[in-house]
Scaffold this active site. Structure first.
Site, PDB file in Angstrom:
ATOM      1  N   CYS A  50       0.849  -1.202   0.000  1.00  0.00           N
ATOM      2  CA  CYS A  50       0.000   0.000   0.000  1.00  0.00           C
ATOM      3  C   CYS A  50       0.884   1.250   0.000  1.00  0.00           C
ATOM      4  O   CYS A  50       1.503   1.574   1.023  1.00  0.00           O
ATOM      5  CB  CYS A  50      -0.899  -0.020   1.233  1.00  0.00           C
ATOM      6  SG  CYS A  50      -1.742   1.537   1.576  1.00  0.00           S
ATOM      7  N   CYS A 101       0.246   3.761   2.766  1.00  0.00           N
ATOM      8  CA  CYS A 101       0.681   3.278   4.083  1.00  0.00           C
ATOM      9  C   CYS A 101       2.165   3.559   4.299  1.00  0.00           C
ATOM     10  O   CYS A 101       2.590   3.916   5.400  1.00  0.00           O
ATOM     11  CB  CYS A 101       0.411   1.777   4.210  1.00  0.00           C
ATOM     12  SG  CYS A 101      -1.329   1.309   4.064  1.00  0.00           S
TER      13      CYS A 101
END
Length: 223
Positions: free
Chosen positions: A143, A146
């Site tokens: 991600c 993230c």
């Protein structure tokens, strides 16, 4: 000069550089001797509970090398009292101790069941949880948001106002996360990663909000 018994004797402007400071008639018993503004550039040095026994009290390190300031006639039961490490002339006094930073405990888990166990273990504490896409063998999450949010979140942790637990939870691989029926979506009502939340409250930051340092700090610091 102040009288005996719990009083103090002060030298507001003591000499420096090779001279000495004397208290020929220093008080007895539990009096204290103070050097206000002496030697250390405006700071004060106290020698509580000084007893007069005819010896001297030295302040090494308070003046340049080869000079000394002493209290002639002041002594603690026949020995000398030293105050090494006094600040040099002209330097500011030591700043007051900063308030201790609230400590937190970090717990790293992977998957919904592990997250639930951590919550049960620390249910009596304030819990902050950060949900991220799982990392590969090289420690990189699938991600991208993230990856960018993690350092912002960790910086924000410096602003926690109470002892707490920080749970770092990897939600799993991309295929698992994309399944609308996964436990994180169904039971925790997560809609995206990264998500930062204060467990048991409506306080939550999702996706790009986790990249905003001000919002992250507010979540960690507000009651």
């Amino acid at each position: 000069m102040a009288g005996p018994g719990g009083s103090s004797r002060s030298l507001p402007s003591a000499a420096r550089g090779g001279s000495s400071v004397s208290l020929p008639d220093t008080d007895r018993g539990d009096s204290s001797v103070c050097l206000t503004g002496a030697v250390c550039g405006g700071s004060s040095v106290s020698l509580p509970d000084v007893v007069c026994r005819g010896s001297s009290v030295s302040l090494p390190g308070a003046v340049p090398e080869d000079s000394a300031d002493s209290l002639q006639g002041a002594d603690c039961s026949g020995s000398s009292v030293s105050l090494p490490g006094a600040a040099p002339e002209g330097s500011p006094g030591a700043p007051p101790d900063a308030a201790p930073m609230a400590r937190y405990e970090e717990v790293s888990v992977t998957g919904f069941e592990a997250f639930n166990r951590a919550v049960e273990q620390y249910q009596d504490k304030t819990i902050f949880a950060y949900f991220s896409g799982s990392k590969d063998a090289e420690g990189k999450s699938w991600c991208p948001d993230c990856v960018q949010a993690e350092p912002v979140v960790r910086e924000g942790l410096k602003h926690v106002t109470e002892a707490c637990v920080f749970i770092y939870c990897q939600v799993g691989e991309r295929t698992y996360w994309k399944d609308p029926n996964n436990d994180f979506r169904q039971k925790l009502k997560l809609t995206a990663v990264p998500t930062l939340l204060k467990y048991g409250t409506p306080q939550k930051l999702v996706e790009s909000e986790c990249l905003q340092a001000t919002l992250v700090e507010m979540l960690f610091s507000e009651d």
